[in-house]
Enzyme design. Structure first.
Site, PDB file in Angstrom:
ATOM      1  N   HIS A  98     -37.320  25.127  27.704  1.00  0.00           N
ATOM      2  CA  HIS A  98     -36.281  25.456  28.674  1.00  0.00           C
ATOM      3  C   HIS A  98     -36.500  26.878  29.183  1.00  0.00           C
ATOM      4  O   HIS A  98     -36.121  27.857  28.543  1.00  0.00           O
ATOM      5  CB  HIS A  98     -34.894  25.317  28.038  1.00  0.00           C
ATOM      6  CG  HIS A  98     -33.783  25.671  28.974  1.00  0.00           C
ATOM      7  ND1 HIS A  98     -32.573  26.168  28.546  1.00  0.00           N
ATOM      8  CD2 HIS A  98     -33.702  25.632  30.325  1.00  0.00           C
ATOM      9  CE1 HIS A  98     -31.790  26.400  29.591  1.00  0.00           C
ATOM     10  NE2 HIS A  98     -32.468  26.083  30.671  1.00  0.00           N
ATOM     11  N   GLU A 143     -36.123  28.903  25.640  1.00  0.00           N
ATOM     12  CA  GLU A 143     -35.568  28.098  24.553  1.00  0.00           C
ATOM     13  C   GLU A 143     -36.560  26.981  24.233  1.00  0.00           C
ATOM     14  O   GLU A 143     -36.879  26.164  25.099  1.00  0.00           O
ATOM     15  CB  GLU A 143     -34.219  27.488  24.957  1.00  0.00           C
ATOM     16  CG  GLU A 143     -33.052  28.449  24.882  1.00  0.00           C
ATOM     17  CD  GLU A 143     -31.718  27.765  25.140  1.00  0.00           C
ATOM     18  OE1 GLU A 143     -30.717  28.170  24.544  1.00  0.00           O
ATOM     19  OE2 GLU A 143     -31.662  26.822  25.964  1.00  0.00           O
ATOM     20  N   SER A 166     -32.271  21.626  30.986  1.00  0.00           N
ATOM     21  CA  SER A 166     -31.391  22.704  30.561  1.00  0.00           C
ATOM     22  C   SER A 166     -30.246  22.197  29.693  1.00  0.00           C
ATOM     23  O   SER A 166     -29.507  23.003  29.138  1.00  0.00           O
ATOM     24  CB  SER A 166     -30.817  23.429  31.786  1.00  0.00           C
ATOM     25  OG  SER A 166     -30.115  22.518  32.615  1.00  0.00           O
ATOM     26  N   ASN A 212     -26.636  27.444  27.368  1.00  0.00           N
ATOM     27  CA  ASN A 212     -25.741  26.820  28.345  1.00  0.00           C
ATOM     28  C   ASN A 212     -24.498  26.217  27.692  1.00  0.00           C
ATOM     29  O   ASN A 212     -23.426  26.193  28.298  1.00  0.00           O
ATOM     30  CB  ASN A 212     -26.488  25.750  29.139  1.00  0.00           C
ATOM     31  CG  ASN A 212     -27.404  26.358  30.184  1.00  0.00           C
ATOM     32  OD1 ASN A 212     -27.290  27.538  30.500  1.00  0.00           O
ATOM     33  ND2 ASN A 212     -28.308  25.555  30.723  1.00  0.00           N
TER      34      ASN A 212
END
Length: 699
Positions: A433, A445, A412, A483
Site C-alpha cells: 500500500h 504499508e 488501500s 486508513n
C-alpha cells in the site's frame, strides 16, 4: 579488549584508523582512542602529518545510539574535536561512505579533507531535536559559508561528495584506495610546506560578500512558516548566527548552551522516539532473519492512473525495470505522458538532471498485453478500488506470471485475503500500500495476508529499503492501520461540522496543532470517493447506537470529489491545488443541522478527532493488526503528517497520560454514545499504570 582506534606509521605520516563496526560510531571508546592517538602523534617528533581514516564501508557515521538517553561519558566529542583542531601538525581526514553528525564534525576539525566520490556528508542532528554540538555550527559556516551551513544544519539532509567539494568542505575527490589517496595528499602537503589550516580560524566565508544577516533572517521566516512549533531548527539558526558575530571560543560556548536547551526540550524525546521507531518498524515479529529473499529486478505495474504512475516512477528511481500496463493504447499513452511530465517538472525544478530523467524513462516500458508480464519478479496492481476489478487483474496475473513471482495489491482498504484467493498461489500474494503521490511519500504499508510466505514478506521489506521507503508490516482489516484509524479521525471532524463548526475552523485547529494539513484538505487531496467507499463498508458493519456523518456521501452525490473535480470541502478553481472556501456548503450544513447550530467548544475541535484516532489505535494493537505502538506512530508520522515533534498518536497519548485520554473518551461516551466506546486495551493499560509504548515492547 583492543582499542577501536589504531595508530600506525607510514614513514613520517601517522595513520589513525577507526575500526568500530558496523558504522564506526563515536562511542566513548572511539572518542578516547582518538584523543590518545592524536596525543601520541603530537609527542612523536618523527611524525610530520596525520591521516585519519576508517575501516569498513564508511567513515564515522555519527553518534553511538547505544548511548542515547544516558549520562555523557568523558571525553566529550567537543573536547575531541577541539584537540584535533589544535594539533600542531597538518591533519587530513579521508572520507568514504557516510560522514554524518559527529563524524563530519571530526572531519571539520581536521585541517584538510578529501573524500572518495561515493561519500555523503551531513549534519542530521536537527532530526533528533538537537543541533551539532561539537563545533559543527561554528566550523561549517567558516569553511563553506552561511548559506551552505543553514541548508545542511537546519535542513539536516546529507550532500554528495561532489557538492561538498564545490562548496569548499572538501579539498579533493578521489577514486580507489583510502590509504593510498591519503598518503598521496599528505605527501603533497609536505612538499608544499603546508602547515595546519584550522577551520575555526577561517573567516573568508563569513566576510566574503554574502549578506549573512539577511540569509539568517530569511531562514528564520522560512522555518516559522514551514516548521511551526519545532524547537531545534531556530536554535540551529541561532548557533550559526553566533559563528558570524563571535570569535570561535565564544561561538563554541554559545553552541553548547543552545545544544543543552535542545537536549532538555520534550520535543527531543519525541524525535528520538521517531528515530528508533523507524528502525524498529523493519523488524518483523516471528520472522526468521535468515530467511532467503527473492530477487527483484523487474516489476510490472498494472494501472496507469495517478497511483500507478507514481509507483512506476518510484521503482525507476531505484533502478528497477518497469512494465507499465494499461489495457488500451490511448490510456497507455496518457499514462506515459504523465510519467514524462512528472519527470520533466523535476528537471525544471532542478531536483533531477536531464540525464537522470532519460535513464528513468528508459526503464519504464508501456505494454497493453498481460503476456508481456510473464518474466517479471514482482507485479503491483494499482487499479480502481473495486473488488471486481482486482479479481480480473489477479486472475490474469496468476495465468501469466512465472512461478515464484510476487503478486501484490496496492489496495488501500480491501480484504487482501479475498484478493489472494483469486489466485492459485495465495502464499505469493501480499499488499504493498503506497501513499499518494507514491514517488514522493515515504510510507509503505506491507500487508501480510493469512497465507503470505515469509520469503515474500522479507522480500517486500527489502524492496521498501531499496525504494527508500519506511516499510511497516500491517495485518488484514478494512483500511489496514492508517486508513482505518484515519476514518475515525475524519468521522469526528465531520460530526463537528454537522454540529455547527466550519470546515475552516476544524482544519485550522488541527493545523495549529501541527498536522501537515487539516482533515478536510486531506480528504480533498486524496479524493472523497475513495474515502466514501471505505465509509460505506464501515456503515454496513455499525454496532447498535453508532452513527456516521453523511457529508462525504452528499458531496460525492453532487460530483464533488475534491481537487480532481475542482470542488469538495473546498474549491479549486482553474486546476489550483490551493483550497479556497466553498461557500456553497453553508446551505448543505444548515439543512443537516435544521438551521440550529450548537456552540462548539474550541477544545473539542482538536481533542475529539485526536482521541478518536488514539482509541482506534488501541483496538488495532489489541487485534494484532499492528505489531507495536511505535509502528502506528511511524505510519502517522510518515503517511499522514502527524507532527514529528509529538512523536505520533500513540506516543503523544503516552505523554498526555492514558488516564487523561480515557477520562476524555468516557466523557464523550456519556455525551455522544456508542461511537465512543473505550478500547479495552486502553482501559486495561490505565488500570495497570502502563503505557502504549510499554505494551508494544512485549513479545
Amino acid at each position: 579488549m583492543s582499542s577501536p582506534v589504531q595508530l600506525s606509521h607510514e614513514g613520517a605520516v601517522a595513520v589513525i584508523r577507526v575500526n568500530n563496526p558496523p558504522v564506526n560510531a563515536l562511542g566513548q571508546a572511539v572518542r578516547a582512542g582518538l584523543l590518545e592517538a592524536f596525543a601520541a602523534a603530537e609527542a612523536d617528533a618523527e611524525v610530520k602529518a596525520v591521516v585519519l581514516l576508517c575501516a569498513g564501508t564508511t567513515f564515522i557515521a555519527g553518534a553511538d545510539i547505544r548511548e542515547f538517553g544516558k549520562p555523557p561519558q568523558a571525553p566529550l566529542l567537543a573536547d575531541v574535536t577541539q584537540a584535533i583542531e589544535n594539533f600542531s601538525k597538518p591533519s587530513l581526514a579521508v572520507l568514504h561512505g557516510s560522514a554524518l553528525g559527529g563524524g563530519l564534525e571530526v572531519a571539520l576539525a581536521c585541517h584538510y579533507r578529501i573524500a572518495r566520490r561515493d561519500a555523503r556528508l551531513g549534519l542530521p542532528e536537527v532530526k533528533l531535536g538537537l543541533l551539532p554540538g561539537a563545533g559543527g555550527t561554528q566550523r561549517l559556516p567558516r569553511v563553506a559559508g552561511v548559506a551552505v551551513a543553514l541548508e545542511m544544519i537546519v535542513g539536516g539532509e546529507p550532500v554528495t561528495a561532489a557538492e561538498a567539494e564545490r562548496t569548499g568542505i572538501l579539498d579533493q575527490l578521489f577514486d580507489g584506495d583510502l590509504l593510498a589517496a591519503g598518503l598521496a595528499f599528505a605527501e603533497q602537503l609536505q612538499a608544499q610546506g603546508a602547515g595546519p589550516r584550522r577551520s575555526g580560524e577561517a573567516t573568508v566565508c563569513l566576510t566574503g560578500g554574502a549578506d549573512n544577516a539577511a540569509l539568517l533572517e530569511a531562514k528564520r521566516r522560512e522555518v516559522q512558516r514551514s516548521l511551526p512549533g519545532l524547537f531545534s531548527p531556530l536554535r540551529c539558526i541561532a548557533a550559526i548566527e553566533a559563528a558570524t558575530v563571535l570569535p570561535l571560543v565564544e561561538g563554541l560556548k554559545r553552541e553548547r548552551k543552545l545544544f543543552q536547551e535542545c537536549l532538555q526540550s520534550p520535543q527531543r524525546l519525541a524525535l528520538v522516539h521517531k528515530f528508533f521507531a523507524e528502525r524498529q518498524a523493519g523488524k518483523i515479529k516471528g520472522l526468521d532473519t535468515a530467511v532467503e529473499t527473492r530477487p527483484i529486478s523487474s516489476v510490472a505495474v498494472i494501472g496507469g492512473g495517478t497511483m500507478g504512475v507514481g509507483i512506476a516512477l518510484s521503482l525507476a528511481a531505484a533502478g528497477l525495470a518497469v512494465k507499465l500496463l494499461e489495457l488500451d493504447a490511448d490510456r497507455l499513452a496518457t499514462a506515459l505522458q504523465r510519467v514524462a511530465s512528472t519527470l520533466d517538472k523535476s528537471v525544471q525544478r532542478g531536483s533531477l538532471s536531464a540525464q537522470a530523467m532519460q535513464q528513468r524513462l528508459a526503464l519504464i516500458e508501456g505494454v497493453t498485453d498481460y503476456a508481456a508480464l510473464a518474466k517479471v519478479d514482482l507485479a503491483i496492481e494499482a487499479v480502481f478500488e473495486d473488488i471486481a476489478a482486482k479479481q480480473a487483474v489477479f486472475e490474469a496475473l496468476d495465468r501469466v506470471c512465472k512461478p515464484g513471482a510476487i503478486l501484490s495489491s496496492n489496495t488501500s482498504s480491501l480484504d487482501l485475503n479475498r484478493i489472494a484467493a483469486f489466485t492459485r498461489r495465495p502464499q505469493d500474494v501480499l499488499g504493498l500500500h503506497f501513499f499518494s503521490p507514491a514517488n514522493v511519500m515515504r510510507l509503505l504499508e506491507v500487508v501480510r495476508g493469512a497465507q503470505s510466505n515469509a520469503a515474500v514478506l522479507a522480500s517486500a521489506m527489502q524492496l521498501g529499503k531499496r525504494l527508500k521507503k519506511v516499510a511497516v508490516v500491517v495485518g488484514v482489516c478494512d483500511g489496514f492501520v492508517g486508513n482505518r484509524m484515519a476514518l475515525q479521525y475524519i468521522r469526528e471532524a465531520e460530526l463537528l461540522v454537522e454540529e455547527g463548526a466550519s470546515v475552516q475552523q476544524v482544519d485550522a485547529a488541527l493545523g495549529e496543532f501541527g498536522m501537515a494539513m487539516g482533515p478536510f484538505a486531506m480528504l480533498d487531496m486524496s479524493g472523497l470517493d475513495i474515502w466514501q467507499s471505505m465509509r460505506q463498508r464501515q456503515r454496513a458493519s455499525l454496532s447498535a447506537g453508532q452513527l456516521l456523518p453523511t457529508l462525504l456521501d452528499r458531496l460525492c452525490a453532487a460530483g464533488r470529489f475534491g481537487q480532481k473535480s475542482g470542488a469538495g470541502f473546498y474549491l479549486y478553481p482553474d486546476g489550483s491545488r490551493t483550497p479556497q472556501p466553498n461557500l456553497q456548503l453553508a446551505e448543505l450544513f444548515d439543512e443537516l443541522a435544521d438551521g440550529v447550530h450548537e456552540d462548539i467548544d474550541p477544545h473539542s475541535l482538536l481533542q475529539r478527532p485526536l482521541y478518536a484516532l488514539i482509541n482506534e489505535g488501541a483496538r488495532i494493537l489489541e487485534e494484532g493488526i499492528a505489531q507495536r505502538a511505535s509502528d502506528i506512530d511511524v505510519i502517522f508520522l510518515t503517511g499522514y503528517g502527524f507532527p514529528a515533534h509529538l512523536g505520533g498518536p500513540m506516543f503523544y497519548a503516552d505523554q498526555l497520560g492514558l488516564d487523561k485520554v480515557l477520562q476524555g473518551i468516557r466523557e464523550y461516551q456519556r455525551r455522544f454514545g456508542a461511537n465512543w466506546q473505550p478500547a479495552p486495551l486502553l482501559e486495561r493499560l490505565v488500570a495497570e499504570g502502563k503505557t502504549f509504548t510499554e505494551w508494544g515492547q512485549q513479545g
